[in-house]
Structure formats: C-alpha cells, structure tokens
Design a protein around this motif. Structure first.
Motif, short mmCIF file in Angstrom:
data_model
loop_
_atom_site.label_atom_id
_atom_site.label_comp_id
_atom_site.label_asym_id
_atom_site.label_seq_id
_atom_site.Cartn_x
_atom_site.Cartn_y
_atom_site.Cartn_z
N GLY A 109 34.48 42.98 69.20
CA GLY A 109 34.75 44.25 68.52
C GLY A 109 36.21 44.64 68.51
O GLY A 109 36.54 45.81 68.30
N LEU A 110 37.12 43.69 68.73
CA LEU A 110 38.55 44.00 68.71
C LEU A 110 38.96 44.52 67.34
O LEU A 110 38.69 43.91 66.32
CB LEU A 110 39.36 42.74 69.05
CG LEU A 110 40.88 42.87 69.02
CD1 LEU A 110 41.37 43.84 70.09
CD2 LEU A 110 41.52 41.51 69.19
N GLN A 111 39.60 45.67 67.31
CA GLN A 111 40.12 46.25 66.07
C GLN A 111 41.64 46.25 66.14
O GLN A 111 42.21 46.65 67.15
CB GLN A 111 39.68 47.70 65.91
CG GLN A 111 38.26 47.87 65.49
CD GLN A 111 37.97 49.35 65.30
OE1 GLN A 111 37.70 50.05 66.26
NE2 GLN A 111 38.05 49.81 64.07
N GLU A 112 42.26 45.81 65.09
CA GLU A 112 43.72 45.85 65.00
C GLU A 112 44.07 46.36 63.62
O GLU A 112 43.41 46.04 62.63
CB GLU A 112 44.30 44.46 65.24
CG GLU A 112 45.81 44.41 65.30
CD GLU A 112 46.42 45.26 66.39
OE1 GLU A 112 46.69 46.45 66.12
OE2 GLU A 112 46.66 44.76 67.49
N HIS A 113 45.10 47.16 63.55
CA HIS A 113 45.51 47.77 62.29
C HIS A 113 46.31 46.78 61.46
O HIS A 113 47.48 46.54 61.75
CB HIS A 113 46.33 49.03 62.55
CG HIS A 113 45.62 50.01 63.41
ND1 HIS A 113 44.51 50.70 63.00
CD2 HIS A 113 45.85 50.40 64.69
CE1 HIS A 113 44.08 51.47 63.97
NE2 HIS A 113 44.87 51.31 65.00
N ALA A 114 45.67 46.20 60.47
CA ALA A 114 46.37 45.29 59.57
C ALA A 114 47.38 46.08 58.76
O ALA A 114 47.14 47.23 58.40
CB ALA A 114 45.37 44.60 58.64
N ALA A 115 48.52 45.46 58.52
CA ALA A 115 49.58 46.13 57.75
C ALA A 115 50.27 45.11 56.85
O ALA A 115 50.38 43.94 57.20
CB ALA A 115 50.60 46.78 58.67
N VAL A 116 50.72 45.58 55.72
CA VAL A 116 51.55 44.81 54.81
C VAL A 116 52.80 45.64 54.59
O VAL A 116 52.71 46.86 54.40
CB VAL A 116 50.83 44.55 53.48
CG1 VAL A 116 51.75 43.85 52.48
CG2 VAL A 116 49.57 43.72 53.70
N GLN A 117 53.96 45.00 54.64
CA GLN A 117 55.17 45.79 54.46
C GLN A 117 56.02 45.26 53.33
O GLN A 117 56.08 44.06 53.09
CB GLN A 117 55.97 45.89 55.75
CG GLN A 117 56.53 44.59 56.28
CD GLN A 117 57.11 44.78 57.66
OE1 GLN A 117 56.56 45.49 58.50
NE2 GLN A 117 58.24 44.14 57.91
N LEU A 118 56.63 46.20 52.65
CA LEU A 118 57.61 45.89 51.61
C LEU A 118 58.99 46.09 52.23
O LEU A 118 59.21 47.06 52.96
CB LEU A 118 57.44 46.84 50.42
CG LEU A 118 56.06 46.84 49.76
CD1 LEU A 118 56.00 47.89 48.66
CD2 LEU A 118 55.73 45.47 49.20
N GLU A 119 59.89 45.16 51.97
CA GLU A 119 61.25 45.26 52.52
C GLU A 119 62.27 45.20 51.40
O GLU A 119 62.11 44.42 50.45
CB GLU A 119 61.51 44.12 53.51
CG GLU A 119 60.65 44.19 54.75
CD GLU A 119 61.01 43.14 55.78
OE1 GLU A 119 62.05 42.45 55.64
OE2 GLU A 119 60.23 43.00 56.74
N PHE A 120 63.28 46.04 51.52
CA PHE A 120 64.34 46.10 50.53
C PHE A 120 65.68 46.15 51.25
O PHE A 120 65.78 46.72 52.34
CB PHE A 120 64.23 47.40 49.69
CG PHE A 120 62.93 47.54 48.97
CD1 PHE A 120 62.80 47.08 47.67
CD2 PHE A 120 61.84 48.14 49.59
CE1 PHE A 120 61.59 47.23 47.01
CE2 PHE A 120 60.64 48.28 48.92
CZ PHE A 120 60.50 47.82 47.63
N ASP A 121 66.69 45.57 50.64
CA ASP A 121 68.05 45.80 51.14
C ASP A 121 68.39 47.25 50.82
O ASP A 121 67.95 47.79 49.81
CB ASP A 121 69.06 44.90 50.43
CG ASP A 121 68.90 43.43 50.82
OD1 ASP A 121 68.41 43.16 51.93
OD2 ASP A 121 69.27 42.57 50.01
N GLY A 122 69.15 47.86 51.68
CA GLY A 122 69.64 49.20 51.37
C GLY A 122 70.76 49.10 50.34
O GLY A 122 71.52 48.13 50.32
N SER A 123 70.88 50.09 49.48
CA SER A 123 71.92 50.09 48.45
C SER A 123 73.25 50.57 49.05
O SER A 123 73.30 51.08 50.17
CB SER A 123 71.51 51.02 47.31
OG SER A 123 71.53 52.37 47.75
#
Length: 174
Positions: free
Chosen positions: A45-59
């Motif tokens: 029953g292990l639960q882990e919060h899946a995440a997807v991230q978007l990455e951008f260079d700073g302007s």
C-alpha cells in the motif's frame, strides 16, 4: 509496556519490520529471511506522489528582477502553490503546483524555473519488499500503475500551460 510503537516513516517502518522477520512469511522466506511473526500486508500500500515538472531557463528580464530584489531583501527560491482539481478529484483539489527558481550556471541568464505538477491522491500503490537475509528492503513505487493517475497529472499540465503562456509570466521564462 504492553505495546510498541514504531515510527520510521513510509519506507523505514516496513523495512524495520521486514528485517525483523515480521511480514508475509512465505515472502520473507523466499527472500532468505527468517519469519518471526506472520503479518501479511507489511510493506503493501505504499503511496508516493507522482510528479511531472516543466523546466525553463529564466529570461534576462527574470535575472534582472531577481538581482534587483536580492540587493534589498532575502530572495526565496520556492514560490507560491497552485492547487487544482482533476476530473477524478473527490475533494477540493488533488493536484498542486509548487514552482521554484534556482541558480543554474548552464542557463543563459543563470537561472532555471521549475514547475512541478504533483498528484496528492494517487490511486497507484507500491510496496516495500524484503531484500534478502539482512539486506536492505526493495522499494517498488509503481508510479502511474493506475492509469487515472497519469490522466490527472496530464490535466494539471494542460491547466498550467496557459498560465505559463500569460504575458507577464511568459516574459520571465526562456
């Protein structure tokens, strides 16, 4: 004491129990560990919060604003949280976006912007499994094992993209 309370966290508690021989006896024995107490379900029953991230260079504009701000005040890198409800949500929200900025020497203007979308209520379940006689437990996260988890995260990404494209914010992203 009549009771023992073991608090080692989502990973540590089942690992300590399994290494002590407490768990599903046939599973422990297959892993080469002696079973001292039959307790099926340990590590399940292990639960882990899946995440997807978007990455951008700073302007360049972001770098200039951060430099100006940091000259007069402490500059936090993590920012606000955006809470969203996917179509399968059963409460007020089931997704959160927790953006941050961080220095990045490889980025053209020295900053990277990260926008993770995380699922707070995954339906996928993993397991902490015996790792063998005296060995470390094996962890199987089984991220996105339930197809609706991927759909919920995709919903969050689709909701985030128009926000990132809004001119005041878009000007800060490379």
């Amino acid at each position: 004491a009549a009771e023992t309370v073991l608090c080692g966290g989502a990973y540590g508690t089942p690992e300590l129990l399994l290494r002590s021989g407490i768990g599903d006896a046939p599973e422990l024995e297959r892993a080469g560990a002696a079973a001292t107490h039959e307790l099926p379900g340990v590590g399940r029953g292990l639960q882990e919060h899946a995440a997807v991230q978007l990455e951008f260079d700073g302007s360049a504009e972001l770098a200039a604003r951060l430099d100006a701000f940091a000259r007069h005040r402490w500059l936090p890198e993590e920012q606000a949280i955006l809470k969203l409800a996917s179509p399968r949500c059963e409460g007020p929200y089931d997704l959160h976006v927790f953006p941050w900025i961080e220095p990045d020497a490889a980025a053209p203007h020295g900053w990277k912007c990260v926008f993770p979308v995380a699922l707070l209520t995954p339906r996928s379940r993993g397991a902490v499994l015996p790792g063998g006689a005296g060995g470390r437990a094996r962890i199987e996260h089984r991220y996105l094992g339930d197809p609706s988890d991927a759909g919920a995260i995709a919903h969050g990404l689709r909701a985030l993209l128009p926000i990132l494209a809004h001119p005041p914010l878009a000007a800060l992203l490379g």
